[in-house]
Design a protein around this motif. Sequence first.
Motif, mmCIF file in Angstrom:
data_model
loop_
_atom_site.group_PDB
_atom_site.id
_atom_site.type_symbol
_atom_site.label_atom_id
_atom_site.label_comp_id
_atom_site.label_asym_id
_atom_site.label_seq_id
_atom_site.Cartn_x
_atom_site.Cartn_y
_atom_site.Cartn_z
ATOM 1 N N ALA A 150 -15.555 -86.579 -2.191
ATOM 2 C CA ALA A 150 -14.648 -86.489 -3.338
ATOM 3 C C ALA A 150 -13.832 -85.205 -3.336
ATOM 4 N N SER A 151 -13.921 -84.415 -2.268
ATOM 5 C CA SER A 151 -13.233 -83.114 -2.247
ATOM 6 C C SER A 151 -11.720 -83.260 -2.319
ATOM 7 N N ILE A 152 -11.160 -84.312 -1.688
ATOM 8 C CA ILE A 152 -9.715 -84.504 -1.710
ATOM 9 C C ILE A 152 -9.233 -84.735 -3.131
ATOM 10 N N LEU A 153 -9.985 -85.606 -3.896
ATOM 11 C CA LEU A 153 -9.606 -85.858 -5.283
ATOM 12 C C LEU A 153 -9.690 -84.585 -6.115
ATOM 13 N N MET A 154 -10.704 -83.765 -5.863
ATOM 14 C CA MET A 154 -10.844 -82.514 -6.607
ATOM 15 C C MET A 154 -9.670 -81.572 -6.326
ATOM 16 N N LYS A 155 -9.257 -81.497 -5.079
ATOM 17 C CA LYS A 155 -8.136 -80.629 -4.732
ATOM 18 C C LYS A 155 -6.848 -81.128 -5.380
ATOM 19 N N GLN A 156 -6.661 -82.445 -5.366
ATOM 20 C CA GLN A 156 -5.458 -83.001 -5.983
ATOM 21 C C GLN A 156 -5.413 -82.700 -7.475
ATOM 22 N N SER A 157 -6.576 -82.704 -8.118
ATOM 23 C CA SER A 157 -6.634 -82.437 -9.564
ATOM 24 C C SER A 157 -6.862 -80.970 -9.855
ATOM 25 N N GLN A 158 -6.928 -80.135 -8.795
ATOM 26 C CA GLN A 158 -7.123 -78.691 -8.948
ATOM 27 C C GLN A 158 -8.415 -78.376 -9.721
ATOM 28 N N ILE A 159 -9.469 -79.072 -9.310
ATOM 29 C CA ILE A 159 -10.782 -78.912 -9.950
ATOM 30 C C ILE A 159 -11.640 -77.975 -9.110
ATOM 31 N N THR A 160 -12.351 -77.055 -9.785
ATOM 32 C CA THR A 160 -13.263 -76.122 -9.122
ATOM 33 C C THR A 160 -14.688 -76.657 -9.240
ATOM 34 N N LEU A 161 -15.398 -76.762 -8.106
ATOM 35 C CA LEU A 161 -16.780 -77.279 -8.081
ATOM 36 C C LEU A 161 -17.755 -76.121 -7.941
ATOM 37 N N GLU A 162 -18.745 -76.094 -8.805
ATOM 38 C CA GLU A 162 -19.828 -75.110 -8.721
ATOM 39 C C GLU A 162 -21.138 -75.864 -8.438
ATOM 40 N N PHE A 163 -21.675 -75.642 -7.238
ATOM 41 C CA PHE A 163 -22.934 -76.299 -6.855
ATOM 42 C C PHE A 163 -23.662 -75.421 -5.850
ATOM 43 N N ASP A 164 -24.852 -74.975 -6.230
ATOM 44 C CA ASP A 164 -25.661 -74.142 -5.333
ATOM 45 C C ASP A 164 -26.430 -75.067 -4.390
ATOM 46 N N ASP A 165 -25.868 -75.282 -3.188
ATOM 47 C CA ASP A 165 -26.480 -76.225 -2.241
ATOM 48 C C ASP A 165 -27.309 -75.521 -1.186
ATOM 49 N N THR A 166 -27.735 -74.290 -1.490
ATOM 50 C CA THR A 166 -28.543 -73.553 -0.501
ATOM 51 C C THR A 166 -30.013 -73.955 -0.564
ATOM 52 N N ALA A 167 -30.492 -74.400 -1.743
ATOM 53 C CA ALA A 167 -31.909 -74.755 -1.902
ATOM 54 C C ALA A 167 -32.085 -76.263 -1.727
ATOM 55 N N ASP A 168 -32.962 -76.649 -0.796
ATOM 56 C CA ASP A 168 -33.258 -78.069 -0.590
ATOM 57 C C ASP A 168 -34.268 -78.533 -1.657
ATOM 58 N N VAL A 169 -33.956 -79.626 -2.318
ATOM 59 C CA VAL A 169 -34.845 -80.214 -3.344
ATOM 60 C C VAL A 169 -35.157 -81.650 -2.926
#
Length: 505
Positions: free
Chosen positions: A364-383
């Motif tokens: 969904a990154s392309i849609l986020m860029k088109q809408s100028q949306i900033t994503l905050e997600f800490d993906d360093t920790a595996d759950v």
Amino acid sequence: MTVKGYIKNSISRQLCLTIIGLVAGNILLCVFINSTFLDAYYSARKTASLMRGYGRVNTSIVDDKVSDTTFAVRMDQMCARENIEMLIISGDGSVVYSSSGNKENLVNQFMNVLFGGQSDDDRKMVKTTDNYSIQQIVDDRISSKYLVLWGTLDDGNLLMMRTTFEGMRESVDIANRFLLYIGMFTVLFSALIIVYVSEKIARPIVQMTQISKKMTELDFTAKYEADPDSMTELDILGQHMNQLSEKLESTISELKTANNELKKDIERKEQIDEMRKEFLSNVSHELKTPLALIQGYAEGLQECINDDEESRAFYCDVITDEAGKMNQMVQKLLTLNNLEFGNGTIEMTHFNITELIRGVCNSASILMKQSQITLEFDDTADVYVWGDEFQIEEVVTNYISNAIHHCDFEKKIRIFYTQKSDCVRVSVFNTGKQIPDEDLTKVWEKFFKVDKAHTRAYGGSGIGLSIVKAILDSHHRECGVCNRENGVEFWFELDKNSVASEPKE
């Protein structure tokens, strides 16, 4: 039946009263028979005794044994044994034999009895033959009753014999009194024995009565306890009642199970019918607009409203876009129906949800860029969580897709975890307009749209969140939505442990 009535009609009480009544009745019957019929019986026996005595004396006379020294001895023995007074008088008036030492006194007594002037009421002829007569005579002077025989022997001598009833009467009185004393003791002793025996007999019957009463109330917990040392017919009956109780309990349990299954089947059928009606209604409603658009633009192309290439391309794009939306909506409806009917199979696996979310975000990154949306997600920790990875991906995709299309203001989407003791909560937050409080519980309903115009603009069908709810229900976990200060947060939970949680009420 009341307790009082039960005691009154108990087998033990009836048995005791019956047997005690029989024992007491037999004793009273014996006393009555003694008092009523013994006199006649005694008279008959004494009459027979006098007749036998006459025969013996006459036989001795015929055999000329009167002069024999043993004659007197035999007569004395007979008189003592039969309680008889006897007198033999010759033709010249001399006494040949007397059972009493005082002959004159005995002669006077006989004369007084025979010729004492008793009335006819005091005399009763018992038996008469050619040789002798037997009378029953009552002597009022001494209140005595006699049986008297007088007659002539073959040698011409006069024979007189007498026996009294007084001994018999005294014996009867003593016997009756003794019988009453013995009877009282017998009744008392019998009562004790009967009470013990009847209680022993009635105890298993009472126990089985209580068990049968509980069985009528569908309580099968009570069991008959038999005595292993003395297996009677009642104990065998009690064991059969235990088997009957177990069989009834098992049968009723099976019937209840079958009844519950039947109710579930009926409810499921009704639910399926309602869902089928709702499905047809929803499909017809949702397809009405795109079908109308497709029909309108198709007719425009057919009638060549605009001949330029750009207009025709626009018409074709609208038709293709609407057809795609229809296809997407039908696919989602079929998916939702399968989930609601329980036709889908959940394949529980242990997977890294961080990696899954990272993959959805990359898509969904392309849609986020088109809408100028900033994503905050800490993906360093595996759950790692337990669930159907394919279905959970559908949940995450729906959440992120909704967040993108409803993101406003600061244009931020934040994905984060909340760790709990047995599960992990995954939250997707986006800045933007809040959902009205009255609509927070309705967003999970099929075809419900808070902003119908905005939803229509990006092709939303109002089915995505219903699919999310169905997927989490099939995992027996929860999902939800809540308004935050500057946006909306959607969340769902998944198990961390290897054992799935129980379904929630």
